[in-house]
Design an enzyme around this catalytic site. Structure first.
Site, PDB file in Angstrom:
ATOM      1  N   GLU A 141       1.160  -0.493  -5.199  1.00  0.00           N
ATOM      2  CA  GLU A 141       0.226   0.565  -5.594  1.00  0.00           C
ATOM      3  C   GLU A 141       1.006   1.861  -5.796  1.00  0.00           C
ATOM      4  O   GLU A 141       1.234   2.605  -4.847  1.00  0.00           O
ATOM      5  CB  GLU A 141      -0.842   0.756  -4.513  1.00  0.00           C
ATOM      6  CG  GLU A 141      -1.817   1.874  -4.820  1.00  0.00           C
ATOM      7  CD  GLU A 141      -2.442   2.484  -3.578  1.00  0.00           C
ATOM      8  OE1 GLU A 141      -3.543   3.042  -3.697  1.00  0.00           O
ATOM      9  OE2 GLU A 141      -1.818   2.432  -2.486  1.00  0.00           O
TER      10      GLU A 141
ATOM     11  N   ASP B 286       0.833  -1.198   0.000  1.00  0.00           N
ATOM     12  CA  ASP B 286       0.000   0.000   0.000  1.00  0.00           C
ATOM     13  C   ASP B 286       0.872   1.253   0.000  1.00  0.00           C
ATOM     14  O   ASP B 286       1.785   1.394   0.819  1.00  0.00           O
ATOM     15  CB  ASP B 286      -0.891  -0.018   1.246  1.00  0.00           C
ATOM     16  CG  ASP B 286      -1.807   1.181   1.321  1.00  0.00           C
ATOM     17  OD1 ASP B 286      -2.690   1.304   0.454  1.00  0.00           O
ATOM     18  OD2 ASP B 286      -1.635   2.011   2.245  1.00  0.00           O
TER      19      ASP B 286
END
Length: 533
Positions: free
Chosen positions: A264, A228
């Site tokens: 990401e 993330d």
């Protein structure tokens, strides 16, 4: 450490050997001996997926109960959004890196899910959120308590409290992402939210702890991590951020040689290319995603097949130049974006076209839960993008309650899973065909795209590419328009034809004085498999 052997995957697929000019038909299961990090991934928000215990909140046992659904769809990988203890419904603020949130179950439930998934040849990756923790994480609590008790004029000392170096603290508010610790002159950075203090990943002791966290989950059978927000580890410092990714990745593959990581990096294509310098395998392909990305524009007919293919090949080559072993990670939308149904105004033909395009791309495609059903969202509120999975309108078992603060008036345009599975023309079955096709032909995912110029007629918007892997080649013809098209076929013989058509029509092979040609229906992608020489 896990030891994995190559196995034969049993794949249900709608294909048999067909004569020239005939479509592929339904056939029994097919054995494919490919077990690598190329996968068809299904993104699951556990909270909204399936509730096994009747409390209205999805859980890990619920995911395990629905593994057959995921496998039947054709997905052989699952990405679980955060499962660790948290104060929020979304769980991106971690309070304990080595536990399961009690809303979702226990660590034993997690181990059971992993075993059941592996028994079905499904790999499982989980969100690893290391840009920040929860403000309720013991590290942050101890650090702030230490600062509150620090004598005036004395500098923080990590030998007294090691956690004071785990975060970014300062005696000045550098911008509006810095928040004051009550009763002290100190501020901390929280780039996403005041209750998500940013970690200081330059700290060696912290990185050692995070590697122990990674080892804990790998030991539980986890196959990889979705990283993330690495773009924000240190803002605008690609060199530092890629170093962090590489360090963690190298540690993980030292524990499991089959370990997988996807990150990401929500940024431009050039920035994504720069992050491939981390030598980690995958970055989400944001340039093709979202409402204004190449997939949606092509599905609407606002981008020609030729331009789409040009972009696809250009980006493939640029990434491969940086990391020859990279695995692209295309997707249309995810939990942070309005759903595909909203981006395409509920137009089923366009939604099928978008699915066809996604599933034609190389790498490992990601499907957000419910995308295969055409689930809707509303506006920009995150809760509205993470609504309960539509299992049935007649049977309420397992259906979750809405996330807190979600709007209550969101219309779902399409039927739930139990109805769509029995409807051959449904969006669900369209996704299923495309996924099974990928499983049948490994070269779709693993081969490099080559633009077959001699096949293409510039006066007709049909574009053809080929992909070759392990001496197996498949040809892919794109027609995004509302009109049927034709192109030449420069093969001696075709053994199989598979049509991904928004209207359910089939491609047709024709013989002419100029040689073999193929008629491609409107809004279709056609796969042609040459006969073995």
């Amino acid at each position: 450490m896990k030891i994995r052997k190559t196995i034969s995957l049993i794949i249900i697929l709608a294909v048999v050997i067909a004569g020239c000019g005939r479509k592929a038909e339904i056939s029994p299961s097919i054995n494919i001996a490919v077990d690598d990090n190329y996968r068809n991934y299904y993104e699951v928000f556990v909270y909204s997926f399936y509730d096994s215990d009747g409390d209205g909140i999805g859980d890990l046992k619920g995911v395990e109960e629905k593994l057959d659904y995921i496998a039947e769809l054709g997905c052989n990988g699952i990405w679980l959004m955060p499962v660790m203890p948290s104060t929020t419904y979304h769980k991106y603020d971690v309070c304990d890196y080595m536990a399961i949130d009690e809303q979702y179950g226990t660590i034993e439930d997690y181990e059971s899910l992993i075993k059941a998934a592996h028994d079905k040849h499904i790999r499982v990756i989980i969100d690893l959120v290391i840009n920040h923790t929860s403000s309720k994480h013991p590290w942050f609590i101890q650090a702030t308590e230490y600062l509150k008790g620090l004598d005036e004029g004395k500098a923080p000392d990590s030998s007294e409290c090691p956690y004071v170096d785990y975060y970014h603290f300062a005696k000045e508010k550098k911008d509006n992402t810095w928040y004051q610790i009550e009763g002290t002159p100190y501020y901390y950075e929280g780039s996403f939210w005041s209750e998500m203090p940013d970690l200081n990943l330059a700290n060696e002791a912290l990185m050692k702890e995070l590697k122990e966290v990674a080892g804990f989950w790998i030991d539980k059978g986890t196959d990889g991590f979705r990283m993330d927000a690495p773009l924000h580890y240190e803002e605008s410092d690609t060199a530092f951020n890629t170093k962090v990714l590489n360090s963690l990745y190298e540690y993980c593959i030292g524990l499991d040689s089959d370990f997988y990581m996807v990150s990401e990096v929500w940024a431009s294509e050039k920035t994504i290319e720069d992050y491939y310098k981390s030598a980690t395998p995958s970055m989400f392909d944001f340039s093709f995603a979202q409402a204004e990305g190449d997939i949606i524009k092509a599905a609407r007919g606002r981008e020609s097949s030729d331009k789409f293919v040009d972009n696809m090949i250009k980006y493939e080559q640029a990434r491969k130049a940086v990391n020859p072993d990279c695995i692209n990670a295309p997707f249309i939308t995810n939990h942070d974006m309005p759903r595909v149904s909203n981006a395409l105004n509920g137009k089923l033909r366009d939604m099928k076209m978008a699915a066809s395009i996604l599933l034609s791309m190389n790498g490992s495609p990601y499907i957000y839960y419910g995308e295969e059903l055409g689930m809707s969202s509303k506006g920009t509120k995150d809760e509205n993008k993470r609504l309960p999975m539509m299992w049935s309108s007649a049977d309420s078992r397992g259906i979750c309650k809405d996330p807190y603060n979600a709007d209550r008036d969101i219309e779902q345009r399409f039927d739930p899973a139990d109805i769509q599975r029995d409807d051959e023309t449904s969006l669900y079955n369209h996704y299923k065909k495309g996924l099974q096709l990928r499983n049948r032909y490994p070269e779709i995912a693993r081969g490099d795209s080559v633009y077959e110029k001699e096949w293409n007629d510039e006066s007709i918007d049909v574009t053809v590419i080929s992909r070759t892997w392990n001496d197996e080649t498949i040809y892919i013809a794109y027609n995004y328009t509302d009109k049927e098209g034709e192109c030449g076929v420069f093969l001696d013989k075709i053994s199989e034809i598979f049509t991904m058509s928004s209207d359910g029509e089939e491609a047709e092979i024709m013989e002419s004085n100029e040689g073999m040609r193929i008629r491609i229906p409107a809004k279709s992608i056609v796969y042609l498999k040459p006969s073995a020489k």
